[in-house]
Design a protein around this motif. Sequence first.
Motif, mmCIF file in Angstrom:
data_model
loop_
_atom_site.group_PDB
_atom_site.id
_atom_site.type_symbol
_atom_site.label_atom_id
_atom_site.label_comp_id
_atom_site.label_asym_id
_atom_site.label_seq_id
_atom_site.Cartn_x
_atom_site.Cartn_y
_atom_site.Cartn_z
ATOM 1 N N ARG A 167 -2.296 33.306 -40.392
ATOM 2 C CA ARG A 167 -2.758 32.014 -39.916
ATOM 3 C C ARG A 167 -1.619 31.004 -40.015
ATOM 4 N N LEU A 168 -1.345 30.328 -38.904
ATOM 5 C CA LEU A 168 -0.232 29.399 -38.846
ATOM 6 C C LEU A 168 -0.716 28.000 -38.511
ATOM 7 N N SER A 169 -0.100 27.016 -39.128
ATOM 8 C CA SER A 169 -0.355 25.610 -38.820
ATOM 9 C C SER A 169 0.978 24.985 -38.433
ATOM 10 N N SER A 170 1.008 24.341 -37.281
ATOM 11 C CA SER A 170 2.262 23.758 -36.811
ATOM 12 C C SER A 170 1.964 22.616 -35.857
ATOM 13 N N GLN A 171 3.025 21.927 -35.468
ATOM 14 C CA GLN A 171 2.915 20.877 -34.471
ATOM 15 C C GLN A 171 3.027 21.491 -33.074
ATOM 16 N N ALA A 172 2.129 21.070 -32.174
ATOM 17 C CA ALA A 172 2.119 21.556 -30.800
ATOM 18 C C ALA A 172 1.876 20.372 -29.872
ATOM 19 N N PRO A 173 2.168 20.522 -28.578
ATOM 20 C CA PRO A 173 1.895 19.426 -27.650
ATOM 21 C C PRO A 173 0.431 18.976 -27.736
ATOM 22 N N CYS A 174 0.251 17.667 -27.835
ATOM 23 C CA CYS A 174 -1.104 17.111 -27.958
ATOM 24 C C CYS A 174 -1.902 17.420 -26.686
ATOM 25 N N LYS A 175 -3.073 18.012 -26.846
ATOM 26 C CA LYS A 175 -3.892 18.370 -25.695
ATOM 27 C C LYS A 175 -4.520 17.147 -25.048
ATOM 28 N N ALA A 176 -4.763 16.113 -25.855
ATOM 29 C CA ALA A 176 -5.444 14.934 -25.321
ATOM 30 C C ALA A 176 -4.589 14.195 -24.286
ATOM 31 N N CYS A 177 -3.267 14.170 -24.505
ATOM 32 C CA CYS A 177 -2.384 13.444 -23.585
ATOM 33 C C CYS A 177 -1.385 14.360 -22.902
ATOM 34 N N SER A 178 -1.614 15.687 -23.000
ATOM 35 C CA SER A 178 -0.722 16.686 -22.401
ATOM 36 C C SER A 178 0.708 16.576 -22.929
ATOM 37 N N GLY A 179 0.840 16.102 -24.167
ATOM 38 C CA GLY A 179 2.150 16.036 -24.802
ATOM 39 C C GLY A 179 2.993 14.835 -24.419
ATOM 40 N N THR A 180 2.423 13.888 -23.643
ATOM 41 C CA THR A 180 3.216 12.719 -23.233
ATOM 42 C C THR A 180 3.207 11.626 -24.281
ATOM 43 N N GLY A 181 2.179 11.601 -25.129
ATOM 44 C CA GLY A 181 2.038 10.547 -26.131
ATOM 45 C C GLY A 181 1.350 9.307 -25.587
ATOM 46 N N ASP A 182 1.120 9.264 -24.282
ATOM 47 C CA ASP A 182 0.524 8.091 -23.631
ATOM 48 C C ASP A 182 -0.868 8.444 -23.098
ATOM 49 N N LYS A 183 -1.807 7.539 -23.278
ATOM 50 C CA LYS A 183 -3.171 7.776 -22.790
ATOM 51 C C LYS A 183 -3.191 8.084 -21.302
ATOM 52 N N ASN A 184 -2.391 7.364 -20.543
ATOM 53 C CA ASN A 184 -2.377 7.520 -19.093
ATOM 54 C C ASN A 184 -1.396 8.591 -18.627
ATOM 55 N N GLY A 185 -0.684 9.170 -19.579
ATOM 56 C CA GLY A 185 0.276 10.201 -19.212
ATOM 57 C C GLY A 185 1.533 9.670 -18.563
ATOM 58 N N THR A 186 1.812 8.348 -18.756
ATOM 59 C CA THR A 186 2.987 7.740 -18.114
ATOM 60 C C THR A 186 3.827 6.959 -19.126
ATOM 61 N N PRO A 187 4.499 7.634 -20.049
ATOM 62 C CA PRO A 187 5.373 6.923 -20.998
ATOM 63 C C PRO A 187 6.618 6.402 -20.288
ATOM 64 N N ARG A 188 7.245 5.376 -20.873
ATOM 65 C CA ARG A 188 8.456 4.820 -20.271
ATOM 66 C C ARG A 188 9.684 5.264 -21.047
ATOM 67 N N VAL A 189 10.823 5.192 -20.398
ATOM 68 C CA VAL A 189 12.077 5.580 -21.034
ATOM 69 C C VAL A 189 12.434 4.565 -22.120
#
Length: 394
Positions: A167-189
Motif C-alpha cells: 500500500r502506497l501513499s503519495s502525491q498525485a495530480p489533483c482529480k478535482a482540478c485535473s492537476g492545474t491547481g485552479d478551479k476553472n482549470g486556467t492558472p496563469r504564468v
Amino acid sequence: MSTKDFVEKDYYKVLGVPKDATEAEIKKAYRKLAREFHPDANKGDAKAEERFKEISEANDILGDPKKRKEYDEARALFGNGGFRAGPGAGGGTFNFDLGDLFGGTQAGGGGGGAGGFGGGLGDVFGGLFNRGGTTGTRTQPRRGQDLESEVTLSFTEAVDGATVPIRLSSQAPCKACSGTGDKNGTPRVCPTCVGTGQVSRGTGGGFSLTDPCVDCKGRGLIAENPCDVCKGSGRAKSSRTMQVRIPAGVFDGQRIRLRGKGAAGERGGPAGDLYVVVHVDSHPVFGRRDDNLTITVPVTFAEAALGGEVKVPTLGGPPVTLKLPAGTPNGRTMRARGKGAVRKDGSRGDLLVTVEVVVPKDVDGKAREALEAFREATADDDPRAELFQAAKGA
C-alpha cells in the motif's frame, strides 16, 4: 537539494569504491554497508539511519549505468564545485549564471544561455536531477517522485520469490482540478519566475545559484481561483494498493528498484520509481550463505564412525540422501548440489550440510556394554598424543 550540492557529493567515497569500480563491486559494497547501517540493526541510532540514507542515495546513482554516466560527466565538468575552463580559455574564469546554465534562458538573460550553450545544460542533466531544461514558459512534463516501501517475507518466499501487496501513499495530480491547481482549470504564468519555476540569486564572484520560486512553489503557475481540494498546488494525497513481484533469491536488507511504480508525474511526465526494502524472517531449520542454503544434521556416533546413508530435508522439496564416509568428524560439511537458493540466471545454489555428532546423555544395557568393549579395544589409541607432543615442541 540544489544541483551544485548534488554534483559536489562524492558517491564513490560514500560506498568506499574507486571511480573505475565495476557494477559488481558497487553492488557488493552497497550490500555490505546496507547490512551494517540498516535501521533494523541500529534501532534508535540517528547517525546510522542518516548513513543508511546516504548509502542508498549513492547506490541509486552509481548502481544505474545511465545516472552514473551523467553524474561522472557532471563532476568532470564542474570539478570541485567550479566550472572547468575548456581549451583556449587561458586559465581564466567565467562569469555566468547557473540558472541560465541549467535552466535555459531567463527573462532578459539573452538567447544564448551560458557562453553559447543554447538551451542550457538542463537537458544534459535532466535525468540525473529529475528536471528538464526550460525555454521561456515552463511547459515541460515533470517526473513523479520516487517512493520507498518495506516488505517482510518468509524465508521460503525470499528463496522462491513471491507476489505481495504493498500500500502506497503519495502525491498525485489533483482529480478535482485535473492537476492545474485552479478551479476553472486556467492558472496563469507566475510573473516572478516567468513560468520557469526557478529564480536566480547571486553568490558573489560572478556566480549565481538557482532556487525554486517561492511565489509559485516551483510550479511556474499560479492559480487565480485555488482549488478547494489541493489549495492551488495541483497535487493531492493519493493511496493505492499494488501487487509487487519480489524476485527469487533476495537477501535480507536488499533494496529493489521498480521503475515507473512511484508517484505519478505532472503534466504528462513519467512516474517516479518505487524502492522496496526487503526484510526476511529466519527459518527454524535452514540458513542462508549467499546463494547456498545451510542446515545442521545430527548423526549418531556409530553413523559417524562406521559410515552410512543419512536422509536430509530440503526446502520445499523431497529429502536427499547423503553418503556419510566412515570416520566422519564432527562439524564436517557436505554439499547437496542444486538444492539451494535461486540465482539470477535461474539456476540454484547448493545445500551445505554440516554434520553434528550427537552424544547420548544416558547409556544403559547393551549399548553401555558395547561402548565399554569399544573403549577397551581402543585403549592404546590416544587421540591427545599429538597434542602433547606439539605442546612440548613449541
